[in-house]
Every structure is written in structure tokens, then in C-alpha cells.
Design a protein around this motif. Structure first.
Motif, PDB file in Angstrom:
ATOM      1  N   GLN A 182       0.826  -1.197   0.000  1.00  0.00           N
ATOM      2  CA  GLN A 182       0.000   0.000   0.000  1.00  0.00           C
ATOM      3  C   GLN A 182       0.870   1.260   0.000  1.00  0.00           C
ATOM      4  OE1 GLN A 182      -3.379  -0.191  -0.244  1.00  0.00           O
ATOM      5  NE2 GLN A 182      -3.377   2.021  -0.524  1.00  0.00           N
ATOM      6  N   ARG A 183       1.960   1.230   0.750  1.00  0.00           N
ATOM      7  CA  ARG A 183       2.875   2.388   0.771  1.00  0.00           C
ATOM      8  C   ARG A 183       3.537   2.574  -0.586  1.00  0.00           C
ATOM      9  NH1 ARG A 183       3.952   0.322   6.037  1.00  0.00           N
ATOM     10  NH2 ARG A 183       5.801  -0.808   5.281  1.00  0.00           N
ATOM     11  N   LEU A 184       3.895   1.463  -1.236  1.00  0.00           N
ATOM     12  CA  LEU A 184       4.480   1.550  -2.580  1.00  0.00           C
ATOM     13  C   LEU A 184       3.483   2.133  -3.570  1.00  0.00           C
ATOM     14  CD1 LEU A 184       6.686   0.995  -4.651  1.00  0.00           C
ATOM     15  CD2 LEU A 184       5.863  -1.363  -4.803  1.00  0.00           C
ATOM     16  N   ARG A 185       2.248   1.722  -3.451  1.00  0.00           N
ATOM     17  CA  ARG A 185       1.212   2.254  -4.345  1.00  0.00           C
ATOM     18  C   ARG A 185       1.032   3.758  -4.134  1.00  0.00           C
ATOM     19  NH1 ARG A 185      -5.242   1.638  -3.526  1.00  0.00           N
ATOM     20  NH2 ARG A 185      -5.841   3.069  -5.187  1.00  0.00           N
ATOM     21  N   GLU A 186       1.015   4.195  -2.887  1.00  0.00           N
ATOM     22  CA  GLU A 186       0.861   5.621  -2.602  1.00  0.00           C
ATOM     23  C   GLU A 186       2.023   6.421  -3.174  1.00  0.00           C
ATOM     24  OE1 GLU A 186       0.536   5.668   1.605  1.00  0.00           O
ATOM     25  OE2 GLU A 186      -1.536   4.918   1.652  1.00  0.00           O
ATOM     26  N   SER A 187       3.230   5.851  -3.112  1.00  0.00           N
ATOM     27  CA  SER A 187       4.389   6.526  -3.690  1.00  0.00           C
ATOM     28  C   SER A 187       4.250   6.658  -5.200  1.00  0.00           C
ATOM     29  CB  SER A 187       5.663   5.744  -3.335  1.00  0.00           C
ATOM     30  OG  SER A 187       6.791   6.297  -3.971  1.00  0.00           O
ATOM     31  N   LEU A 188       3.757   5.601  -5.849  1.00  0.00           N
ATOM     32  CA  LEU A 188       3.554   5.650  -7.300  1.00  0.00           C
ATOM     33  C   LEU A 188       2.437   6.621  -7.671  1.00  0.00           C
ATOM     34  CD1 LEU A 188       3.910   1.843  -8.145  1.00  0.00           C
ATOM     35  CD2 LEU A 188       5.488   3.674  -8.807  1.00  0.00           C
ATOM     36  N   GLU A 189       1.425   6.747  -6.823  1.00  0.00           N
ATOM     37  CA  GLU A 189       0.350   7.703  -7.082  1.00  0.00           C
ATOM     38  C   GLU A 189       0.881   9.133  -7.072  1.00  0.00           C
ATOM     39  OE1 GLU A 189      -2.690   7.404  -7.942  1.00  0.00           O
ATOM     40  OE2 GLU A 189      -3.199   5.298  -7.593  1.00  0.00           O
ATOM     41  N   ILE A 190       1.841   9.397  -6.185  1.00  0.00           N
ATOM     42  CA  ILE A 190       2.462  10.726  -6.155  1.00  0.00           C
ATOM     43  C   ILE A 190       3.235  10.975  -7.448  1.00  0.00           C
ATOM     44  CG2 ILE A 190       4.189  12.146  -4.983  1.00  0.00           C
ATOM     45  CD1 ILE A 190       3.380  10.777  -2.360  1.00  0.00           C
TER      46      ILE A 190
END
Length: 378
Positions: A127-135
Motif C-alpha cells: 500500500q505504501r508503494l502504491r501511494e508513492s507511485l500515485e504521487i
């Protein structure tokens, strides 16, 4: 003696019952151990409740205890399925974001291992990796949207530019709702207006709307392709068979060069393909009949019409090739008939003949000019 046997019967039944309960306990403990590890459940609570123990022989074998463990196993299995589905959804989003933002680069091995780990801690890392990619997506929105467009077009090609039609009614009461390719022409808004803030907000809203539309379209096309991939693969095979059959049937200069039995092999392959094409058509139509609520069209044609149109086109192409071949043969035959009728070959004198004739003429001229011809020297 009979009375003694009667006393042994309940003992034997009790032993059998204890054996059955013990087997059930150990099977339940094995399942619980795996589920507790996958869900990262606090073992201390289960030990306190008498559902787990470091020494299994200390656990109760009553019907109530066995039933409590079984209910807990069912509950944990349901939770594990939910976690697996959540991990799968996050994986799909991460793979899409990474492929569009970092084309040509693979995800690292640690991330791929997390995809197969349904534990809550692993899901939190994903989930943290996904949030980073969303940024990163927001910072490279134009590049990301261009990648979405390319993926949509790629899936459309895989579906032969198919129009995906649902059987559900459209919002305006139409018969069918059609999902079309999104037009990505963004409005060119200049920031020279006094109400610059409003324009910027309008641009942001438009981009966000286009982004959602593109992502929805990609989800639709990807899902449509994956659910009907077997059909599209068979259509691809059908096209390849037809193209190969046309190639074998089209006259060529070296077709009758029967070196190594090539002509016979070509005829056998042509015969095999001519039988395989209708079988493939039948399989495709059979799969089409199984579809519920979806209509597959190839380049705007129904499957049946597409087959007919393709056959008509390839037939005309083959006839055109045959006519060209015949015209070449006729021209060649006309030249040969003229030679036979006139006896005049079309071949020009060779360079060697011209050279010999010129040399003889030169010797005569030199002999005459020098007077050698008078003394009999030619």
C-alpha cells in the motif's frame, strides 16, 4: 466370559472415539497454525482461550472445543480470502502504475515476493508503494495519460478494434450501451484571462475527469479482452490460416520449382489448411454462442459477416494475382509466336561477333591503303 466381553465393548468404543477426536484436533491445529501465521494473529489470545497450546495433548477434546476451533477456522479462512483479494487489487494497480511511469523497467524481486504474501504487514508495504507511485503519477500526469491511451489502443488492436457492447440499457433508454475509445483532445486554455485561478481549476478538473475516464476505459477493455481472449486468439489463428492459404494459392515464379518435392509439400499444406479453416470457424462461432450479454464485432462486423467479408476480399485478391500471372504468360507466348512465324530471333548479335567483324574490315582497309592487296596480301 460373555459378561467380560460386554464390559470390553464400551472401552473399545471410547478408545475409537478418542482416536477420532485426536485426529480431528491435530488437523484443526495444523490449519490454525497456517492461518494464524498468514493473518498475523496474536497467539497468546488463542492460547488463553484454550484454542491453541504449546502442548496439544493438554487441549480439551470436547465437542464444544472442537466446534469452537472449527468456527474459528472458517472465520480466518474468510478473512484470508479478503486479504488475498485486497493484495491482488493492489498488485494490479502497482503493476499498471509502474509499467506506465517506468516503461521498460521490471519491478524488483522484493516487490514481486510481496505479491504472493497475504500477511497484513506485506499488504501495508504494498500500500505504501502504491501511494508513492500515485504521487509520481500526479507529477507526471501527461506522460501517464499518454501511456493509458497507448494501452487502450493496444487492447483495441488485440480485440481487432472491437466495439464492446453490453446488453444493459443505456441511461437515455437506448437499446444498448457502447463503450468507445476516449477522445484525448484536452482543451487548450490560455492563462491570460484575469480569472486565472478559475481557469487553472477548470484545467485541473478537466484533466482529472479525463484521467478517470481513461482509467475506466482501460479497465473495461482489459477486462473485455481477458474474458474473451480465447476467442480473439482463435480469430488470430483463423486469419493466419487464411493468409497462408492465400499465399499457397497465389501463383509465383518459383512455385513449380519442384526441388526437394516442394510442390507436393505445398499442395499437402494447402489441403490441410483448407480443412482446418472451417473447423476453426466452427469453434469460434460455438464460443460466441456461449457469451451472455456481450456482442463481439470485428472491425464493425459481426463474426459471421467478418468471415464472409474476409473470404470475399481474399478471393478477389487471389483472382487478381491469377489474372496478372495469365497476362504475363500471354505476353511471353506472343513473343515466342512472333519468333516462330518470322524466324527472326529477338537475341541481338553478341559482342564477340561484332569484334571479329570489325577486325576483318580493318585488315581489308589497311591492306588496300598500303597497296598490299595488289601483291595478294589481304
Amino acid at each position: 466370559m460373555k459378561a467380560f466381553k460386554n464390559l470390553l465393548t464400551p472401552i473399545k468404543e471410547f478408545e475409537d472415539d478418542m482416536t477420532r477426536r485426536t485426529k480431528t484436533l491435530h488437523a484443526q491445529l495444523n490449519q490454525l497454525a497456517s492461518l494464524v501465521d498468514s493473518l498475523e494473529v496474536n497467539r497468546a489470545y488463542l492460547i488463553e482461550e484454550g484454542l491453541l497450546a504449546d502442548e496439544p495433548d493438554t487441549l480439551l477434546l470436547s465437542d464444544e472445543s472442537i466446534q469452537r476451533r472449527q468456527d474459528l477456522i472458517v472465520k480466518y479462512k474468510a478473512q484470508l480470502n479478503i486479504q488475498k483479494q485486497e493484495a491482488l487489487e493492489i498488485r494490479h494497480k502497482i503493476e499498471r502504475l509502474h509499467s506506465l511511469l517506468n516503461p521498460g523497467r521490471d519491478l524488483n524481486e522484493d516487490t514481486r515476493e510481496l505479491f504472493n504474501d497475504p500477511r497484513p504487514s506485506s499488504i501495508a508495504r504494498l500500500q505504501r508503494l502504491r501511494e508513492s507511485l500515485e504521487i509520481d503519477k500526479k507529477q507526471n500526469l501527461d506522460f501517464y495519460m499518454k501511456g493509458l491511451q497507448e494501452k487502450i489502443e493496444n487492447y483495441q488492436k488485440l480485440c481487432f478494434q472491437t466495439t464492446c457492447t453490453s446488453s444493459t440499457d443505456s441511461h437515455d433508454g437506448g437499446d444498448e450501451g457502447t463503450i468507445a475509445l476516449t477522445d484525448l483532445i484536452l482543451e487548450n486554455i490560455e492563462n491570460t484571462d484575469p480569472a486565472r485561478g478559475q481557469q487553472q481549476q477548470h484545467v485541473a478538473d478537466t484533466s482529472e475527469q479525463r484521467l478517470r475516464q481513461l482509467e475506466d476505459d482501460l479497465d473495461t477493455w482489459e477486462s473485455f479482452y481477458r474474458s474473451n481472449r480465447y476467442i480473439f486468439d482463435m480469430v488470430t489463428k483463423w486469419k493466419e490460416l487464411n493468409d497462408r492459404y492465400l499465399e499457397l494459392q497465389t501463383p509465383s515464379a518459383d512455385r513449380y520449382n519442384n526441388r526437394g518435392g516442394a510442390l507436393l509439400q505445398s499442395q499437402k499444406e494447402s489441403s490441410r489448411i483448407s480443412k482446418e479453416i472451417p473447423r476453426t470457424e466452427s469453434k469460434i462461432l460455438s464460443e460466441i454462442d456461449k457469451l451472455d450479454g456481450e456482442v463481439i464485432k470485428i472491425n464493425g462486423f459481426s463474426i459471421e459477416d467478418y468471415f464472409s467479408e474476409f473470404r470475399a476480399t481474399t478471393t478477389l485478391s487471389r483472382l487478381s494475382s491469377v489474372r496478372k500471372s495469365k497476362r504475363k504468360s500471354v505476353k511471353k507466348g506472343e513473343v515466342e509466336s512472333v519468333v516462330m512465324a518470322t524466324g527472326v530471333p529477338t537475341k541481338t548479335p553478341s559482342k564477340t561477333d561484332n569484334t571479329a567483324k570489325n577486325r576483318k574490315s580493318l585488315r581489308r582497309r589497311v591492306s588496300k591503303e598500303s597497296g598490299l592487296d595488289k601483291v595478294g596480301v589481304k
